[in-house]
Design an enzyme around this catalytic site. Structure first.
Site, PDB file in Angstrom:
ATOM      1  N   ASP A 311       6.343  -2.457   4.916  1.00  0.00           N
ATOM      2  CA  ASP A 311       5.770  -1.219   4.406  1.00  0.00           C
ATOM      3  C   ASP A 311       5.342  -0.373   5.609  1.00  0.00           C
ATOM      4  OD1 ASP A 311       4.846   0.734   2.734  1.00  0.00           O
ATOM      5  OD2 ASP A 311       3.556  -0.565   1.531  1.00  0.00           O
ATOM      6  N   GLU A 511      -2.047   5.697  -3.597  1.00  0.00           N
ATOM      7  CA  GLU A 511      -2.523   4.668  -2.665  1.00  0.00           C
ATOM      8  C   GLU A 511      -4.038   4.708  -2.481  1.00  0.00           C
ATOM      9  OE1 GLU A 511       0.077   3.743   0.657  1.00  0.00           O
ATOM     10  OE2 GLU A 511       1.550   5.133  -0.092  1.00  0.00           O
TER      11      GLU A 511
HETATM   12  C1  BGC Z   1       3.864   8.777   3.551  1.00  0.00           C
HETATM   13  C2  BGC Z   1       3.854   7.829   2.406  1.00  0.00           C
HETATM   14  C3  BGC Z   1       3.218   6.568   2.822  1.00  0.00           C
HETATM   15  C4  BGC Z   1       1.842   6.817   3.410  1.00  0.00           C
HETATM   16  C5  BGC Z   1       1.273   5.553   3.955  1.00  0.00           C
HETATM   17  C6  BGC Z   1       2.447   9.004   4.010  1.00  0.00           C
HETATM   18  O1  BGC Z   1       2.391   9.902   5.073  1.00  0.00           O
HETATM   19  O2  BGC Z   1       4.489   9.962   3.230  1.00  0.00           O
HETATM   20  O3  BGC Z   1       5.140   7.565   1.948  1.00  0.00           O
HETATM   21  O4  BGC Z   1       3.126   5.719   1.750  1.00  0.00           O
HETATM   22  O5  BGC Z   1       1.867   7.797   4.414  1.00  0.00           O
HETATM   23  O6  BGC Z   1      -0.029   5.669   4.330  1.00  0.00           O
HETATM   24  C1  BGC Z   2       3.791   2.471   0.218  1.00  0.00           C
HETATM   25  C2  BGC Z   2       5.072   1.968  -0.358  1.00  0.00           C
HETATM   26  C3  BGC Z   2       6.150   2.977  -0.175  1.00  0.00           C
HETATM   27  C4  BGC Z   2       6.276   3.342   1.282  1.00  0.00           C
HETATM   28  C5  BGC Z   2       7.324   4.373   1.569  1.00  0.00           C
HETATM   29  C6  BGC Z   2       3.969   2.972   1.620  1.00  0.00           C
HETATM   30  O1  BGC Z   2       2.805   3.517   2.092  1.00  0.00           O
HETATM   31  O2  BGC Z   2       2.834   1.447   0.210  1.00  0.00           O
HETATM   32  O3  BGC Z   2       4.887   1.649  -1.704  1.00  0.00           O
HETATM   33  O4  BGC Z   2       7.356   2.484  -0.663  1.00  0.00           O
HETATM   34  O5  BGC Z   2       5.043   3.828   1.737  1.00  0.00           O
HETATM   35  O6  BGC Z   2       6.951   5.617   1.105  1.00  0.00           O
END
Ligand code: BGC
Ligand code: BGC
Length: 831
Positions: A311, A511
């Protein structure tokens, strides 16, 4: 599919709590027999690959930080588009732009002019509830709503359509399904889970994988009408202590397996091609570095035959690792590191580790083999560029009427009726219907996070060409039947209605930004309750429609309204709500309620861990509850004790409309170091180095102005101290809604975060302030990572915000919070 029910095997008491014994885990069967032809091709290719090319396969970059030319040079095997990453940096880029970018990356990966081998790149994207990053796509209800449908075959259909729409824009890989089993409703990702009940999650996981990938052994498996899946997040994401995103899961091994593991067994039996490692830890050990779980359990014991992807910089959270350097994640079993903005450093360090043996070649080869095997299974070596594949460019499929019809059906089946006093519902359409509440005509609230933008915010109605709001659906049906519909968000109707539908709920989030301290809606002070009560006081029957990513404490609203519907996050088909709420013009029921709770509904705001089957289970509405039109929907008055002190509640809002919220203190410090704690709308230090007065925004005295007469400081003190570690890992910023009223050319302004004696991070911010429009409100963003890099310990911030000015500087502040939306951003400064 074989059922893999295992009883709880309790670890004997002398074993360490985080101990994993692979023998305790079931052995699902991997449905794909080894294919000798494929294995031969892998051997042949691997034998010709340079070490550089091998390393390229195991690193994934994000389109916001990597170009096709980078891929041409570094031969990376994969890219992703994170929730906030889009072609040209525009969240509403056209489908054609997505596809053109997919072609460009594919061409780069196949370009052999520099001597590299042609290995087709794979592009992963969060097609979470439909191809939800792309304008015009069908947006299905988020998983929590799908849980309420109890309809696996409907999920198969949703997955099939999601794959088709994803393929039109060129990607062959989705980061779905999430098979988390959320145990604490405060978690910001609760809505990404189908249910708190592992059995329900397990009943969906396999069919969803089959819908996306096709069925093993049948025509169509992994062909151009399907995408490869990612079952995530392995393991224990829904079980962290306190429901903290990216936190520590400290359950027993048996609970980890039987609750959080439930979705993986059927997903593996369905042939899921990838699994994503989770951000969380298990008893203090980060999953990205957890060899026992990633290798001994998932690959060796559970027979998983795809590859493990990381991730977002998840490897960087392992002790001893950074975002750009982490051999340990590979030796633990990760096959592809998600290194969005860190790919180049990760590539270089991994190459060095492969050369010096820190990363054994056998392990690297195994990772590369697993990735190549998936690419061969998908037939990618024989495929033309994404736009020339079966569905490339068939944009008429995005939001196609037959796709939207399935999504609308899913909305209908996901609605859960909690109360229906005196059979108020279903409503006759031929009457005067008032539609009120800020969710009524609001695509953002209705679609939730992971919709065009990461957080699902910052969009406009025009970004949703193939969608109906809840208001759109009600208006169309009421008017078609000869009734009249009026939209009045605040309830200020022109003509007194016969009935009101009030649509309200949570703002979108994703998130950790969605983690909350309790189960109140906006601290229990949202204003929606007053709206319902006002309409009732006017003698109008009220139907409440609640939009949310989790069950929240709603007893007061349920008491106030005549009918109450939990509508979750329905997505693009708001009209599905009218289908159920309204009768036909001739008085028949159109569609009855079918949905039943897949998460238990709390009786108090502190009942966040209240799951079916647990000791002391005492919800307001139990798991499986849901009325139909035949039910007696009358409810007596529900208790209104929230169980918490609504005034002492704490959020990531550090300064709110000019006032410090509970737990935060506003303090002014003079040049002489003498401090004044602010208790009134105006205040000043004795030496007048800072003079504060109240100023108006759209709210009277909604902000504070600070005039600096000397080197004074404006500080926010947190007691207890704040822990912003997760937010820092997640690239969040300190966001100050600020108006620069005066900024002399020689001004010296800095922003600091302090963490105790001699612990602080300090950044110059004059330049960023000068970029903001003078005299206008705008959002200044200060990356938490920069404060950390400058020396702040983000785990114990006693003063999360300290603004130091110089004579002549005048700024006004309205809100200060932690978030991602800003107008101008401070850059990290070299220290
Ligand atoms: C991304 C997300 C990702 C997140 C993680 C964002 O900047 O666009 O996809 O899940 O950061 O913290
Ligand atoms: C998230 C994932 C996601 C990834 C890509 C991460 O921060 O936890 O679920 O697939 O970003 O966007």
């Amino acid at each position: 599919m074989a059922s893999l029910c295992v009883g709880f095997v309790h670890a004997s008491s002398h074993e360490a709590p985080g101990r994993i014994n692979p023998q305790h885990w079931p052995q699902p069967s991997w449905p794909l027999a080894p294919d000798p032809t494929v294995e031969k091709r892998i051997d042949a290719l691997l034998a010709t690959m340079t070490l550089e090319e091998k390393v390229g396969q195991v690193v994934q970059g994000d389109i916001a930080s990597i170009t096709p030319d980078d891929v041409r040079k570094y031969r990376l095997g994969s890219i992703l588009a994170g929730g906030g990453s889009d072609p040209g940096g525009r969240y509403n880029a056209s489908p054609a732009e997505w596809l053109a970018l997919a072609d460009a990356f594919w061409e780069a990966s196949m370009d052999t002019r520099g001597g590299g081998k042609a290995i087709p790149i794979i592009w992963g994207i969060d097609a979470m509830h439909g191809q939800s990053n792309v304008v015009g796509a069908t947006l299905f209800p988020h998983n929590i709503g799908l849980g309420a449908t109890r309809n696996p075959e409907l999920l198969r259909e949703i997955a099939r359509i999601t794959a088709i729409e994803t393929r039109t824009t060129g990607m062959e890989w989705t980061f779905a399904p999430t098979v988390a089993v959320p145990q604490d409703d405060r978690w910001g990702r609760a809505y990404e889970g189908y249910s708190e009940d592992p059995a329900l999650v397990a009943s969906y996981a396999g069919v969803f994988v089959e819908g996306l990938q096709g069925k093993v052994g049948e025509a169509g498996f992994l062909d151009d009408h399907h995408v490869m899946t990612t079952v995530k997040h392995f393991l224990g994401d829904g079980g962290t202590d306190g429901g903290k995103d990216q936190g520590d899961t400290t359950v027993s091994e048996a609970e980890l397996r039987d609750v959080h593991g439930a979705g993986y067994f059927p997903a593996i039996e369905a042939g899921a091609q990838s699994v994503m490692a989770s951000f969380n830890s298990f008893h203090g050990e980060k999953m990205h570095g957890h060899r026992a779980l990633l290798t001994d359990v998932l690959k060796d014991r559970m027979n998983f035959g795809g590859f493990v992807v990381g991730d977002w910089n998840g490897h960087g959270q392992i002790r001893g690792c950074s975002n750009t350097d982490c051999a340990k994640t590979y030796t633990a079993g990760l096959d592809m590191a998600m290194a969005p903005d860190s790919w180049k450093g990760m590539y270089e360090s991994t190459l060095a580790h492969a050369k010096d043996g820190t990363l054994p070649i056998a392990r690297l080869d195994d990772a590369v083999r697993r990735i190549l095997r998936v690419k061969f299974r998908m037939g990618l070596f024989e495929k033309p560029k994404p736009s020339a594949r079966a569905l490339g460019g068939k944009f008429e499929m995005l939001g196609a009427p037959e796709h939207r019809a399935v999504a609308r059906r899913a909305v209908r089946e996901s609605l859960v009726l909690l109360k229906n006093q005196d059979h108020l519902l279903p409503l006759a359409p031929r009457q005067r219907v008032l539609v009120a509440g800020d969710g009524a005509d609001n695509m953002e609230k209705q679609a939730g996070g992971w919709t065009l933008t990461w957080q699902g915010d910052g969009t406009q109605r025009a970004d949703f060409p193939n969608a109906d709001t809840i208001w759109d659906g009600l208006k169309a049906q009421v008017e078609a039947a000869g009734g009249s519909a009026e939209l009045a968000v605040e309830g200020a109707y022109r003509t007194k209605p016969d009935v009101a539908v009030v649509v309200f709920g949570e703002e979108p989030y994703a998130e950790f930004q969605g983690d909350v301290p309790d189960l109140t809606l906006k601290g229990g002070k949202s204003g929606d309750l007053e709206l319902i009560r006002k309409l009732k006081a006017d003698g109008i029957p009220v139907v409440a429609v609640f939009l949310s990513g989790r069950p929240l404490w709603m007893n007061r609203e349920i008491n106030a309204a005549d009918a109450f519907v939990a509508a979750w996050l329905p997505g693009s088909e708001g009209a599905g709500i009218a289908d159920v709420l309204l009768r036909t013009p001739t008085g028949a029921i159109q569609h009855d309620f079918k949905g039943t709770l897949s998460f238990s509904w709390p009786r108090r705001a502190d009942q966040y861990q209240n799951n079916v089957g647990q000791k002391g289970y005492d919800p307001q509405f139990a798991y499986g509850y849901g009325l139909t039109y035949a039910s007696d929907g009358n409810l007596g008055a529900l208790p209104e004790d929230p169980g918490i002190d609504l005034d002492a509640r704490r959020t990531n809002m550090l300064f709110d409309r000019g006032v410090a919220p509970a737990g935060i203190l506003l303090r002014l410090v003079g040049t002489d170091g003498k401090a004044v704690d602010v208790t009134h709308p105006s205040a000043a230090t004795q030496d007048r180095a800072v003079v504060m007065t109240a100023v108006n925004t759209n709210v009277q005295e909604g902000a504070r102005q600070f005039v600096f007469g000397g080197r004074g400081v404006v500080e926010l003190h947190a007691a207890p101290s704040l822990d912003l570690t997760r937010e820092t890992n997640g690239d969040a910023l300190m966001i100050a809604s600020v108006r620069v009223d005066r900024l002399p050319a020689d001004a010296d302004v800095s922003l600091a975060a302090r963490c105790g004696d001699a612990c602080q991070g300090d950044l110059p911010v004059r330049r960023a302030l000068a970029e903001l429009p003078a005299g206008k409100w705008a959002r200044l963003g200060v990356p938490l990572k920069c404060l950390a890099a400058a020396g702040a310990d983000m785990g114990r911030l006693e003063v999360p915000f300290a603004l130091r000015g110089s004579p002549g500087v005048t700024v006004s502040l309205d809100h200060i919070s932690v978030g991602t939306d800003y107008d101008v951003r401070v850059e990290c400064s070299p220290h």
